[in-house]
Motif scaffolding. Structure first.
Motif, PDB file in Angstrom:
ATOM      1  N   THR A  84      -7.061  -7.176   7.610  1.00  0.00           N
ATOM      2  CA  THR A  84      -7.420  -6.120   6.677  1.00  0.00           C
ATOM      3  C   THR A  84      -8.520  -6.605   5.747  1.00  0.00           C
ATOM      4  O   THR A  84      -8.604  -7.783   5.416  1.00  0.00           O
ATOM      5  CB  THR A  84      -6.211  -5.678   5.827  1.00  0.00           C
TER       6      THR A  84
ATOM      7  N   MET B  16      -2.547  -4.346   3.652  1.00  0.00           N
ATOM      8  CA  MET B  16      -3.382  -3.219   3.236  1.00  0.00           C
ATOM      9  C   MET B  16      -3.419  -3.109   1.713  1.00  0.00           C
ATOM     10  O   MET B  16      -4.458  -2.804   1.126  1.00  0.00           O
ATOM     11  CB  MET B  16      -2.842  -1.925   3.850  1.00  0.00           C
ATOM     12  N   GLY B  17      -2.279  -3.371   1.074  1.00  0.00           N
ATOM     13  CA  GLY B  17      -2.215  -3.263  -0.374  1.00  0.00           C
ATOM     14  C   GLY B  17      -3.160  -4.221  -1.076  1.00  0.00           C
ATOM     15  O   GLY B  17      -3.899  -3.824  -1.988  1.00  0.00           O
TER      16      GLY B  17
ATOM     17  N   SER C 296      -0.579   4.135   0.873  1.00  0.00           N
ATOM     18  CA  SER C 296      -1.370   5.071   1.672  1.00  0.00           C
ATOM     19  C   SER C 296      -0.499   5.780   2.713  1.00  0.00           C
ATOM     20  O   SER C 296       0.264   5.140   3.440  1.00  0.00           O
ATOM     21  CB  SER C 296      -2.500   4.323   2.385  1.00  0.00           C
TER      22      SER C 296
ATOM     23  N   ARG D 280       1.759  -3.412   5.396  1.00  0.00           N
ATOM     24  CA  ARG D 280       1.577  -2.657   4.148  1.00  0.00           C
ATOM     25  C   ARG D 280       1.133  -3.581   3.019  1.00  0.00           C
ATOM     26  O   ARG D 280       0.320  -3.199   2.173  1.00  0.00           O
ATOM     27  CB  ARG D 280       2.867  -1.938   3.768  1.00  0.00           C
TER      28      ARG D 280
ATOM     29  N   GLY E  16      -9.430  -2.116   2.447  1.00  0.00           N
ATOM     30  CA  GLY E  16      -8.641  -0.946   2.830  1.00  0.00           C
ATOM     31  C   GLY E  16      -8.735  -0.568   4.289  1.00  0.00           C
ATOM     32  O   GLY E  16      -8.248   0.497   4.687  1.00  0.00           O
TER      33      GLY E  16
ATOM     34  N   GLU F  58      -6.771  -3.226  -0.800  1.00  0.00           N
ATOM     35  CA  GLU F  58      -7.170  -2.054  -1.582  1.00  0.00           C
ATOM     36  C   GLU F  58      -7.517  -2.405  -3.029  1.00  0.00           C
ATOM     37  O   GLU F  58      -8.231  -1.659  -3.694  1.00  0.00           O
ATOM     38  CB  GLU F  58      -6.051  -1.010  -1.554  1.00  0.00           C
TER      39      GLU F  58
ATOM     40  N   SER G 286       0.835  -1.194   0.000  1.00  0.00           N
ATOM     41  CA  SER G 286       0.000   0.000   0.000  1.00  0.00           C
ATOM     42  C   SER G 286       0.874   1.250   0.000  1.00  0.00           C
ATOM     43  O   SER G 286       1.913   1.300   0.645  1.00  0.00           O
ATOM     44  CB  SER G 286      -0.906   0.001   1.234  1.00  0.00           C
TER      45      SER G 286
END
Length: 273
Positions: free
Chosen positions: A231, A208-209, A193, A205, A234, A212, A191
């Motif tokens: 997660t 989260m990636g 973000s 990360r 997102g 998303e 991610s």
């Protein structure tokens, strides 16, 4: 009277014929769902649509090109869909393609959740880092292809063993589809973000990636703190204990064959209990 009975038998044969064809097509679509083959199937539909339009508007050049594509389409389909066709024939030989298991889907889902919960909490207590991504509606087969194929039944022993430090597969993500570990040591998109806490590392990360760009649920076990995070779409939910993780998975892993009213009834029973 005889003609009426004959017509009825003919109609019955036609209905059975159509029903069998649709059932086989449904099974084949379920077999390739979440793989690259579904994208190829969409491409074939586009070619057929262009062919029909070329006939309707009398576009000779496009019609010639699409005719050539359709004439050679059968051979091309066999080449492009070779892995899926082989898998279908293997399942047909084992009798798995058209048979239904003796266990209900709820029992299978509970076993899946329990295996993930047991493995995650075991690793959390021992500070073993882990990254587990669970496919839902959106296929994540492309990410599975970046790792090492496992194609093994999901058990907490196998899942834990994959993440044991200093083993060849421990670095990367495990991808789970249905009740199977598809692959290990997979690469997930990180991610970008700016709102992710600086204290979170690469695993978070990556979790989260993937959340998303797909609807997958991803579990992270931190080797620094031993905390379990999840997660989805997102959003990051942190510091889950055993019961919290179990509830999170039950709430977010759907039962495709379970009626909505049955799910609501089960949830009410748990809340009242």
């Amino acid at each position: 009277m005889l003609d009426g009975g004959f017509d009825f038998l003919n109609l019955l044969r036609i209905v059975i014929d159509i029903a069998l064809v649709w059932y086989v097509l449904y099974k084949l679509i379920m077999l390739i769902r979440g793989t690259k083959a579904i994208q190829l199937l969409k491409g074939i539909v586009v070619v057929l649509a262009v062919w029909l339009l070329s006939i309707a508007f009398d576009l000779h050049t496009i019609q010639y090109i699409t005719n050539q594509a359709i004439d050679w389409g059968f051979v091309v389909i066999i080449i492009l869909f070779q892995p899926e066709l082989r898998r279908a024939l293997e399942q047909l030989g084992r009798g798995n393609m058209f048979s239904r298991g003796s266990k209900s889907e709820e029992e299978i889902l509970e076993q899946k959740i329990e295996a993930i919960v047991q493995s995650s909490t075991y690793m959390a207590k021992r500070r073993i880092g882990a990254l587990i991504s669970i496919e839902r509606e959106t296929g994540i087969g492309d990410y599975a292809e970046t790792g090492i194929p496992i194609n093994g039944n999901l058990t907490h022993q196998l899942l834990t063993n994959i993440f044991t430090p200093n083993t060849p597969l421990h670095d990367g993500a495990v991808i789970i589809k249905d009740e199977e570990i598809m692959a290990a040591a997979c690469y997930l998109p990180l991610s970008e973000s700016p709102f992710i806490s600086k204290e979170l590392g690469t695993r978070h990360r990556a979790a989260m990636g993937i959340s998303e760009v797909t609807d997958a649920i991803t579990i992270v076990v931190s080797e620094e703190t031993g905390n379990i995070s999840c997660t989805k779409n997102g959003e990051l939910k942190r510091e889950l204990d055993r019961e919290g993780l179990r509830k999170y998975l039950r709430d977010n892993l759907p039962l495709s064959l379970r009626a909505p009213e049955s799910k609501t009834r089960n949830q009410r029973g748990k809340e009242n209990g």
